[in-house]
Design a protein around this motif. Sequence first.
Motif, mmCIF file in Angstrom:
data_model
loop_
_atom_site.group_PDB
_atom_site.id
_atom_site.type_symbol
_atom_site.label_atom_id
_atom_site.label_comp_id
_atom_site.label_asym_id
_atom_site.label_seq_id
_atom_site.Cartn_x
_atom_site.Cartn_y
_atom_site.Cartn_z
ATOM 1 N N ASP A 1 19.457 -41.609 155.389
ATOM 2 C CA ASP A 1 20.190 -42.421 154.679
ATOM 3 C C ASP A 1 21.537 -41.697 153.699
ATOM 4 O O ASP A 1 22.721 -43.127 153.188
ATOM 5 C CB ASP A 1 19.013 -43.180 153.231
ATOM 6 N N LYS A 2 21.346 -40.583 153.311
ATOM 7 C CA LYS A 2 22.664 -40.312 152.321
ATOM 8 C C LYS A 2 23.795 -40.145 153.273
ATOM 9 O O LYS A 2 25.065 -40.248 152.676
ATOM 10 C CB LYS A 2 22.372 -38.334 152.112
ATOM 11 N N TRP B 1 25.148 -43.853 153.603
ATOM 12 C CA TRP B 1 26.319 -43.608 152.042
ATOM 13 C C TRP B 1 27.141 -43.622 151.647
ATOM 14 O O TRP B 1 28.190 -44.179 151.488
ATOM 15 C CB TRP B 1 24.840 -43.132 151.183
#
Length: 72
Positions: free
Chosen positions: A14-15, A18
Motif C-alpha cells: 500500500d505504501k 501510494w
Amino acid sequence: MKTITLKVNDSVSDKFIWFLNHFSRNEIEILDKTNYISDDEYIRSVKGIEESIIKASNEPIENYTTEDELDW
C-alpha cells in the motif's frame, strides 16, 4: 522508457503504490497490479494441466522424442 517488474511484500505494498502514485503519469505509469503466485500454484490453477502433466509423465519412454530428433 523502461518497464520493470517488481514483487512487493504485502506489508509495504500500500505504501509503495501510494509512493508511485505521487509521480506524474508521464514519469511512471502503473500498468498492472497482480498478486504473485508460485509456478506450482499457477499450474494447479489451470484446469486440466495437472492431469496432463501426470499423464505425460506416465508415457512409455519409447514415445518420447530425443533432442537430436527435433527439427529446429
